[in-house]
Every structure is written in structure tokens, then in C-alpha cells.
Write an enzyme that holds these catalytic residues in place. Structure first.
Site, PDB file in Angstrom:
ATOM      1  CE1 TYR A   7      -1.859   2.327   1.339  1.00 42.37           C
ATOM      2  CE2 TYR A   7      -0.383   4.189   1.628  1.00 42.37           C
ATOM      3  CZ  TYR A   7      -0.890   3.181   0.839  1.00 42.37           C
ATOM      4  OH  TYR A   7      -0.434   3.025  -0.443  1.00 42.37           O
ATOM      5  CE  LYS A  32      -0.380   2.557   9.155  1.00 39.25           C
ATOM      6  NZ  LYS A  32       0.639   3.603   9.135  1.00 39.25           N
ATOM      7  CG  ASP A  82       5.584   5.525  11.828  1.00 39.11           C
ATOM      8  OD1 ASP A  82       5.315   4.414  11.351  1.00 39.11           O
ATOM      9  OD2 ASP A  82       4.926   6.548  11.589  1.00 39.11           O
ATOM     10  N   GLY A 105       0.910  -8.405   0.186  1.00 43.84           N
ATOM     11  CA  GLY A 105       2.232  -8.826   0.650  1.00 43.84           C
ATOM     12  C   GLY A 105       2.699  -7.993   1.825  1.00 43.84           C
ATOM     13  CB  VAL A 106       5.437  -5.491   2.032  1.00 46.31           C
ATOM     14  CG1 VAL A 106       6.009  -4.550   3.067  1.00 46.31           C
ATOM     15  CG2 VAL A 106       6.497  -6.481   1.545  1.00 46.31           C
ATOM     16  CB  VAL A 150       3.535  12.241  11.972  1.00 46.39           C
ATOM     17  CG1 VAL A 150       3.075  13.372  11.063  1.00 46.39           C
ATOM     18  CG2 VAL A 150       3.676  12.711  13.411  1.00 46.39           C
ATOM     19  CD  GLN A 151      -0.034   6.958   7.289  1.00 42.47           C
ATOM     20  OE1 GLN A 151      -0.035   6.493   8.431  1.00 42.47           O
ATOM     21  NE2 GLN A 151       0.238   6.210   6.233  1.00 42.47           N
ATOM     22  CG  LEU A 152       5.745  10.679   7.198  1.00 40.93           C
ATOM     23  CD1 LEU A 152       7.200  10.244   7.264  1.00 40.93           C
ATOM     24  CD2 LEU A 152       5.612  12.180   7.399  1.00 40.93           C
ATOM     25  NE  ARG A 188      20.182   7.261  -1.724  1.00 44.66           N
ATOM     26  CZ  ARG A 188      21.244   7.895  -2.200  1.00 44.66           C
ATOM     27  NH1 ARG A 188      22.418   7.717  -1.646  1.00 44.66           N
ATOM     28  NH2 ARG A 188      21.138   8.682  -3.250  1.00 44.66           N
TER      29      ARG A 188
HETATM   30  P1  NAP Z   1      11.034   7.128  -1.593  1.00 44.24           P
HETATM   31  O1  NAP Z   1      11.204   7.881  -0.330  1.00 44.24           O
HETATM   32  O2  NAP Z   1      10.638   7.831  -2.843  1.00 44.24           O
HETATM   33  O3  NAP Z   1      12.407   6.361  -1.852  1.00 44.24           O
HETATM   34  C1  NAP Z   1      12.621   5.637  -3.032  1.00 44.24           C
HETATM   35  C2  NAP Z   1      14.025   5.079  -3.016  1.00 44.24           C
HETATM   36  O4  NAP Z   1      14.198   4.355  -4.245  1.00 44.24           O
HETATM   37  C3  NAP Z   1      15.109   6.171  -2.971  1.00 44.24           C
HETATM   38  O5  NAP Z   1      16.169   5.768  -2.132  1.00 44.24           O
HETATM   39  C4  NAP Z   1      15.550   6.268  -4.421  1.00 44.24           C
HETATM   40  O6  NAP Z   1      16.920   6.629  -4.577  1.00 44.24           O
HETATM   41  C5  NAP Z   1      15.349   4.831  -4.902  1.00 44.24           C
HETATM   42  N1  NAP Z   1      15.121   4.799  -6.337  1.00 44.24           N
HETATM   43  C6  NAP Z   1      14.198   5.491  -7.054  1.00 44.24           C
HETATM   44  N2  NAP Z   1      14.330   5.231  -8.361  1.00 44.24           N
HETATM   45  C7  NAP Z   1      15.337   4.349  -8.476  1.00 44.24           C
HETATM   46  C8  NAP Z   1      15.956   3.701  -9.568  1.00 44.24           C
HETATM   47  N3  NAP Z   1      15.552   3.910 -10.826  1.00 44.24           N
HETATM   48  N4  NAP Z   1      16.982   2.854  -9.331  1.00 44.24           N
HETATM   49  C9  NAP Z   1      17.396   2.613  -8.063  1.00 44.24           C
HETATM   50  N5  NAP Z   1      16.848   3.196  -6.981  1.00 44.24           N
HETATM   51  C10 NAP Z   1      15.839   4.066  -7.197  1.00 44.24           C
HETATM   52  O7  NAP Z   1       9.980   5.945  -1.405  1.00 44.24           O
HETATM   53  P2  NAP Z   1       9.622   5.042  -0.129  1.00 44.24           P
HETATM   54  O8  NAP Z   1       8.788   5.799   0.814  1.00 44.24           O
HETATM   55  O9  NAP Z   1      10.826   4.345   0.347  1.00 44.24           O
HETATM   56  O10 NAP Z   1       8.647   3.980  -0.842  1.00 44.24           O
HETATM   57  C11 NAP Z   1       9.124   3.117  -1.850  1.00 44.24           C
HETATM   58  C12 NAP Z   1       7.947   2.285  -2.361  1.00 44.24           C
HETATM   59  O11 NAP Z   1       7.462   1.486  -1.307  1.00 44.24           O
HETATM   60  C13 NAP Z   1       6.758   3.108  -2.854  1.00 44.24           C
HETATM   61  O12 NAP Z   1       6.127   2.388  -3.895  1.00 44.24           O
HETATM   62  C14 NAP Z   1       5.851   3.162  -1.654  1.00 44.24           C
HETATM   63  O13 NAP Z   1       4.480   3.338  -1.994  1.00 44.24           O
HETATM   64  C15 NAP Z   1       6.082   1.797  -1.065  1.00 44.24           C
HETATM   65  N6  NAP Z   1       5.872   1.689   0.377  1.00 44.24           N
HETATM   66  C16 NAP Z   1       5.136   0.639   0.777  1.00 44.24           C
HETATM   67  C17 NAP Z   1       4.947   0.420   2.117  1.00 44.24           C
HETATM   68  C18 NAP Z   1       4.178  -0.780   2.533  1.00 44.24           C
HETATM   69  O14 NAP Z   1       3.735  -0.883   3.648  1.00 44.24           O
HETATM   70  N7  NAP Z   1       4.010  -1.764   1.656  1.00 44.24           N
HETATM   71  C19 NAP Z   1       5.478   1.298   3.071  1.00 44.24           C
HETATM   72  C20 NAP Z   1       6.231   2.386   2.625  1.00 44.24           C
HETATM   73  C21 NAP Z   1       6.423   2.558   1.264  1.00 44.24           C
HETATM   74  P3  NAP Z   1      17.510   8.053  -4.077  1.00 44.24           P
HETATM   75  O15 NAP Z   1      17.665   7.927  -2.594  1.00 44.24           O
HETATM   76  O16 NAP Z   1      18.814   8.160  -4.788  1.00 44.24           O
HETATM   77  O17 NAP Z   1      16.510   9.083  -4.490  1.00 44.24           O
HETATM   78  N1  LUD Z   2       3.794   6.992   7.082  1.00 46.92           N
HETATM   79  C1  LUD Z   2       3.395   4.695   6.555  1.00 46.92           C
HETATM   80  N2  LUD Z   2       3.235   6.393   4.884  1.00 46.92           N
HETATM   81  C2  LUD Z   2       3.002   5.421   3.824  1.00 46.92           C
HETATM   82  N3  LUD Z   2      -1.818  -2.194   1.716  1.00 46.92           N
HETATM   83  C3  LUD Z   2       1.958   2.961   5.629  1.00 46.92           C
HETATM   84  C4  LUD Z   2       0.907   1.329   4.087  1.00 46.92           C
HETATM   85  C5  LUD Z   2      -0.919  -0.163   4.618  1.00 46.92           C
HETATM   86  N4  LUD Z   2       4.470   7.552   9.202  1.00 46.92           N
HETATM   87  C6  LUD Z   2       4.122   6.636   8.322  1.00 46.92           C
HETATM   88  O1  LUD Z   2       1.259   2.811   6.621  1.00 46.92           O
HETATM   89  O2  LUD Z   2       3.823   3.111   8.195  1.00 46.92           O
HETATM   90  C7  LUD Z   2       3.763   4.313   7.849  1.00 46.92           C
HETATM   91  N5  LUD Z   2       4.112   5.309   8.710  1.00 46.92           N
HETATM   92  N6  LUD Z   2       2.990   3.807   5.575  1.00 46.92           N
HETATM   93  N7  LUD Z   2       1.819   2.352   4.415  1.00 46.92           N
HETATM   94  C8  LUD Z   2       2.720   2.942   3.461  1.00 46.92           C
HETATM   95  C9  LUD Z   2       3.444   4.016   4.201  1.00 46.92           C
HETATM   96  C10 LUD Z   2       3.455   6.043   6.172  1.00 46.92           C
HETATM   97  C11 LUD Z   2       0.929   0.790   2.813  1.00 46.92           C
HETATM   98  C12 LUD Z   2       0.054  -0.217   2.464  1.00 46.92           C
HETATM   99  C13 LUD Z   2      -0.877  -0.698   3.352  1.00 46.92           C
HETATM  100  C14 LUD Z   2      -0.036   0.835   4.989  1.00 46.92           C
HETATM  101  C15 LUD Z   2      -1.847  -1.775   2.963  1.00 46.92           C
HETATM  102  O3  LUD Z   2      -2.641  -2.210   3.774  1.00 46.92           O
HETATM  103  C16 LUD Z   2      -2.708  -3.167   1.146  1.00 46.92           C
HETATM  104  C17 LUD Z   2      -1.881  -4.203   0.393  1.00 46.92           C
HETATM  105  O4  LUD Z   2      -0.725  -3.933   0.010  1.00 46.92           O
HETATM  106  O5  LUD Z   2      -2.428  -5.306   0.171  1.00 46.92           O
HETATM  107  C18 LUD Z   2      -3.684  -2.463   0.189  1.00 46.92           C
HETATM  108  C19 LUD Z   2      -2.955  -1.705  -0.912  1.00 46.92           C
HETATM  109  C20 LUD Z   2      -3.881  -0.911  -1.844  1.00 46.92           C
HETATM  110  O6  LUD Z   2      -3.514   0.252  -2.171  1.00 46.92           O
HETATM  111  O7  LUD Z   2      -4.900  -1.443  -2.259  1.00 46.92           O
END
Ligand code: NAP
Ligand code: LUD
Length: 301
Positions: free
Chosen positions: A62, A66, A135, A284-285, A109-111, A183
Site C-alpha cells: 500500500y 502511495k 488520514d 474498487g475502493v 502512520v501506516q496501520l 465501525r
Molecule cells: P477492523 O478494524 O477489523 O474492523 C472490522 C469491523 O467489522 C469491526 O467494527 C467489527 O465489529 C466488524 N465485524 C467483524 N466481523 C463482523 C461480523 N461477522 N458481522 C458484523 N460485523 C463484523 O477492520 P478495518 O480496518 O475496518 O477493515 C475492514 C476491511 O476493510 C478489511 O478487509 C480491510 O483490509 C479493508 N480495508 C480496506 C481499505 C481500502 O482502502 N480498500 C482500507 C481499510 C481497510 P466490532 O467492532 O464489533 O469488532
Molecule cells: N493505515 C491505510 N492501513 C491499511 N488496493 C491503506 C489500502 C491501497 N494509516 C493508514 O492505505 O489509508 C490508510 N492509512 N490503508 N489501505 C488499507 C489501509 C492504513 C488498501 C488497498 C490499496 C491502500 C490498494 O491499492 C488495490 C486494489 O484494491 O485494487 C490492490 C489490492 C491488492 O492487495 O492487490
């Protein structure tokens, strides 16, 4: 064999809302704007620092996405790496020195933090100056967003990207019933706030929610960020809904050289049969998260 009547009843698949395409357009527009700004105000360049603790493969990917996007647009981005042995005090020290560096306009700060120590993530994200917190994870920015001060805070990039993709559909948010699954501070909670202040009626679900399928079936707009591979089934989805899938999960796939592939939290094939609009994973996202970061950083100045 389908009868003609049955065939005509079969609805067409959803329109795919491509984050790859939209993010490319955003990045191209930003490049033109940055070029123009540089020629008008010679010497000014937006600066971004991405701080990484440890060496997670997903974070490496990721962050490199960026940095590449920033370089293409003309934003100076640097990657500060701390080892997984860095203490909380050392991480805080790095953040404070970037806060004071006036050549840096945005600090991430990447998480998650990849550390051998127990680190208080909340303390770390709150140490970032609210003025550089692109962020949007500090209490100040999250608090402003939760109170509806959308024009006066940094909005987290992933939910901001989701809103942009919803806008692309042409479906208006005001008055719609939106359901958010998750959430977390980075996805679900700010997504709830954004939808609410764009005048949707919002239900936010989490791991203790009872009867998730029933909640999902009420959604005109569904945003999922739960980290559970393909858990949301098409049968749960309301006909004609907008489905935005933030999930990024790796599942085993023997047909791939890597032995795995990336899927979302939504079961794409079945949801595609019910939704009017759907985002793919990948493409997508994820790419929108990167594009929105670039936009925020540029828009700051
Ligand atoms: P997270 O901190 O683990 O939070 C997950 C949330 O989903 C929590 O609120 C949890 O509930 C809820 N949850 C988990 N299992 C569930 C279930 N069975 N039914 C209903 N709710 C449930 O994860 P996150 O950082 O938000 O990330 C979520 C997903 O999005 C991951 O797959 C992550 O890789 C992805 N993500 C993608 C991007 C992107 O750019 N596309 C960015 C960030 C994250 P509780 O609060 O009760 O534990
Ligand atoms: N922490 C983020 N942790 C994880 N996918 C990202 C992300 C690019 N502080 C902080 O950057 O915003 C952040 N700030 N995050 N994330 C996830 C999250 C963080 C996730 C996906 C992508 C950044 C991305 O480019 C591509 C896609 O979905 O098409 C490739 C996906 C793959 O694994 O091949």
C-alpha cells in the site's frame, strides 16, 4: 431451458463502479493542477511523509502504491521506516519531528503497527498534528467529522473514496437508507458520519449486530468494511442497491501462481445479480483510497 417469460424476468447484472478508472482520472487531474501550481508559485511542492513501523507485506504494497502515485503527480513523498523493535517513545519522537518540519504538509502512520512491543495505536495517531493528519484519524479530525464539520477536517481516505464512488453512480444519498457494516476508526465509523451528514438515514452494524442479513436487506446503499471474506451474500442484498465493498482479504486459490487471490467482504457474483451498482475487489475502493489521499494533500494548499 428457460422460458421466454423467465428470460425476460431475469434482471441484468449490476453496473460495475470502477475505482481503477475513477482514481486514474483523479490522479491525472491532480497532475495537471500540481504542474500549474508549480509554474505559478515557483518553489512550492506539497510534501507527504508515510511512517511505517515494521515490515508487513500488505503495508509495503500500500505504501509503495502511495509513493508511486505521489511521484507521478509531483508530490514529494518520503517513506520513514522504523524497525519493529522501535519503542513507543521512539515512534512518538519521529512523529513530533515530522510535525515540526514545515516542508511536510501531510503525515500518515501506516496501520496496523508491526511491533514487538505493545504500542498504544490511539496515542500514536493522536500525536500527529491535526493540521497534517491527512488520514483523519486524530480525535480532533474524527470529532469534527462526527459533528458534521465536513469542510473543516481531514476525512479518512477510504470512506472519502467510497463517497466518490457512490457519487459516480448518480444515486443521490439524501433520504436513502444506508447500511454500513463495520465501525472501525479508519472505515466504518467515518463512513457512517459521511453518509449521515450527506443526509442518509444510517444503520451501522458490527460483530454484535443481530440478524445481519435482515439489516443488509434494508440498505439502498450498502458499504461493507468488516474483513470477512465474501461474507455478505447476494441474497441479503436489496434489489437495485448500491454496494460498496471495502474488504481486502486473501483466500487460497490453487489456480494462481501465488496460491491465493484477493476478494472483498461481499460475495461478488451473487451480489452482482441483485445490486444496481457494485464495486469490484481488487480495483474498487483500494485505488480510491490512494487517489483521495493525493487529492487531500494537494487540496490543502
Ligand atoms: P477492523 O478494524 O477489523 O474492523 C472490522 C469491523 O467489522 C469491526 O467494527 C467489527 O465489529 C466488524 N465485524 C467483524 N466481523 C463482523 C461480523 N461477522 N458481522 C458484523 N460485523 C463484523 O477492520 P478495518 O480496518 O475496518 O477493515 C475492514 C476491511 O476493510 C478489511 O478487509 C480491510 O483490509 C479493508 N480495508 C480496506 C481499505 C481500502 O482502502 N480498500 C482500507 C481499510 C481497510 P466490532 O467492532 O464489533 O469488532
Ligand atoms: N493505515 C491505510 N492501513 C491499511 N488496493 C491503506 C489500502 C491501497 N494509516 C493508514 O492505505 O489509508 C490508510 N492509512 N490503508 N489501505 C488499507 C489501509 C492504513 C488498501 C488497498 C490499496 C491502500 C490498494 O491499492 C488495490 C486494489 O484494491 O485494487 C490492490 C489490492 C491488492 O492487495 O492487490
Amino acid at each position: 431451458m428457460f422460458s421466454l417469460a423467465a428470460l425476460s424476468l431475469r434482471r441484468s447484472l449490476a453496473t460495475v463502479v470502477s475505482g481503477n478508472k475513477t482514481s486514474k482520472l483523479v490522479r491525472e487531474r491532480l497532475k495537471l493542477e500540481v504542474d500549474k501550481m508549480k509554474s505559478e508559485f515557483s518553489g512550492f511542492t506539497p510534501g507527504l511523509v508515510v511512517l511505517q513501523v515494521g515490515d508487513r507485506d500488505d503495508s509495503n504494497l500500500y505504501i509503495s502504491t502511495k509513493l508511486k502515485a505521489a511521484a507521478e503527480i509531483g508530490i514529494v513523498a518520503s517513506h520513514v521506516r522504523l524497525p519493529n523493535t522501535a519503542t513507543q517513545a521512539e515512534i512518538l519522537h519521529s512523529i513530533l519531528s515530522v510535525n515540526e518540519d514545515c516542508s511536510v504538509h501531510g503525515l500518515i502512520v501506516q496501520l496496523p503497527l508491526d511491533s514487538v512491543h505493545t504500542i498504544d495505536t490511539e496515542l500514536i495517531t493522536n500525536a500527529v498534528s491535526p493540521l497534517k493528519d491527512v488520514d483523519g484519524l486524530s480525535c480532533i479530525n474524527a470529532g469534527k467529522l462526527s459533528r458534521g464539520d465536513l469542510g473543516d477536517c481531514f476525512i479518512p481516505c477510504t470512506p472519502n473514496g467510497c463517497m466518490e464512488l457512490i457519487r459516480q453512480t448518480g444515486v443521490s444519498v439524501a433520504g436513502k437508507h444506508a447500511v454500513v457494516i463495520g465501525r472501525s476508526k479508519i472505515v466504518g465509523a467515518p463512513m457512517h458520519d459521511l453518509l449521515l451528514w450527506n443526509h442518509a438515514t444510517v444503520t451501522t452494524c458490527h460483530s454484535k449486530t443481530q440478524d445481519l442479513p435482515a439489516q443488509v436487506s434494508r440498505a439502498d446503499i450498502l458499504v461493507v468494511g468488516m474483513g470477512r471474506a465474501e461474507m455478505v451474500r447476494g441474497e441479503w442484498v436489496k434489489e437495485g442497491a448500491v454496494v460498496i465493498d471495502c474488504g481486502i482479504n486473501h483466500i487460497a486459490d490453487e489456480s494462481k501462481a501465488s496460491g491465493k487471490r484477493v476478494v472483498g467482504d461481499v460475495h461478488y457474483a451473487s451480489a452482482n445479480e441483485r445490486a444496481a451498482f457494485i464495486t469490484p475487489v481488487p480495483g474498487g475502493v483500494g485505488p480510491m483510497t490512494v487517489a483521495m489521499l493525493m487529492e487531500l494533500l494537494y487540496g490543502k494548499n
